[in-house]
Design a protein around this motif. Structure first.
Motif, short mmCIF file in Angstrom:
data_model
loop_
_atom_site.label_atom_id
_atom_site.label_comp_id
_atom_site.label_asym_id
_atom_site.label_seq_id
_atom_site.Cartn_x
_atom_site.Cartn_y
_atom_site.Cartn_z
N SER A 83 0.82 -1.21 0.00
CA SER A 83 0.00 0.00 0.00
C SER A 83 0.86 1.26 0.00
CB SER A 83 -0.93 0.01 1.22
OG SER A 83 -0.20 0.12 2.42
N PRO A 87 0.83 3.64 -4.68
CA PRO A 87 0.24 4.89 -5.17
C PRO A 87 1.06 5.66 -6.20
CG PRO A 87 -0.05 4.69 -2.80
CD PRO A 87 0.86 3.59 -3.22
N SER A 88 2.38 5.70 -6.05
CA SER A 88 3.19 6.52 -6.96
C SER A 88 3.83 5.74 -8.10
CB SER A 88 4.29 7.24 -6.16
OG SER A 88 5.09 6.30 -5.46
N GLN A 105 -3.79 -5.10 -7.37
CA GLN A 105 -2.98 -5.62 -6.26
C GLN A 105 -3.50 -6.99 -5.84
OE1 GLN A 105 -2.93 -1.35 -4.17
NE2 GLN A 105 -1.75 -2.87 -3.01
#
Length: 211
Positions: A83, A87-88, A105
């Motif tokens: 997690s 995101p990036s 994921q």
């Protein structure tokens, strides 16, 4: 005279028989005593075996419970790391001139009695990138990702058979120069930079290996 001799011999024979009977009785008593002692020892041994078995069983149950908690912790920790990394990723691959339009994921597929699980899967119209996320990356983890995830990937996911498969690893800590090893194996290498954002460590000259 002969009668006295015979009588004397008979008495001696009788005495010998009595002595043999007494000795035999004594031996029988000793045998019975030893048998009782042996039986008692067997009972004590059986009890000790039972106590030892109970201890081993109890210890095994505690060990299983402990290992279960460790595995649960590993799973939860792995999800946390994923997690943090996820995101990036799309933005970083965009900087590497790879436009990503899909991210999944914890994708898993079973086939022929075997299971393939991918931590993070990035896709676009022509490529797919299975990413292995590790708290600590080592050489063994890199080889395992290649052999168990990347090479058999299209067999487990035939829906991607027309796409090029690249590989990537992401990590927080590294051992054995495994990041450099992964680079040489043609994998994208991702980790956290100074601003706590995920970065791709591969230089512009890097050419990914297709699987």
């Amino acid at each position: 005279m002969n009668d006295d001799i015979l009588k004397n011999q008979a008495n001696k024979t009788w005495e010998m028989l009595q002595e043999l009977i007494l000795q035999n009785n004594k031996q029988n008593m000793e045998y019975e005593q030893r048998s009782k002692e042996i039986d008692q020892r067997f009972k004590e041994t059986d009890q000790k075996f039972k106590e030892t078995y109970d201890l081993i069983k109890a210890s095994s149950q505690k060990t299983d419970k402990y290992l279960g908690k460790v595995k649960e912790f590993d799973r939860n920790w792995g999800k946390l790391v994923e997690s943090l990394v996820a995101p990036s990723m799309v933005e970083q691959f965009k900087k590497a001139k790879l436009e990503i339009d899909g991210m999944t994921q914890r994708i898993m597929k079973r086939k022929h009695g075997k299971t393939l699980e991918i931590d993070i899967l990035l896709t676009n119209s022509h490529i797919v990138i299975p990413i292995e996320v590790k708290t600590t990356l080592n050489v063994e983890a890199v080889n395992e990702h290649i052999e168990k995830h990347l090479i058999p990937f299209k067999m487990f996911f035939p829906e991607y058979k027309d796409k090029t498969v690249y590989g990537a690893v992401a990590y927080i800590h590294v051992e054995e120069n495994a990041d450099r090893f992964a680079y040489k194996k043609g994998l994208y290498v991702l980790t956290f930079g100074d601003n706590d954002m995920v970065i791709i460590k591969n230089d512009p000259q890097f050419k990914p290996m297709s699987f």
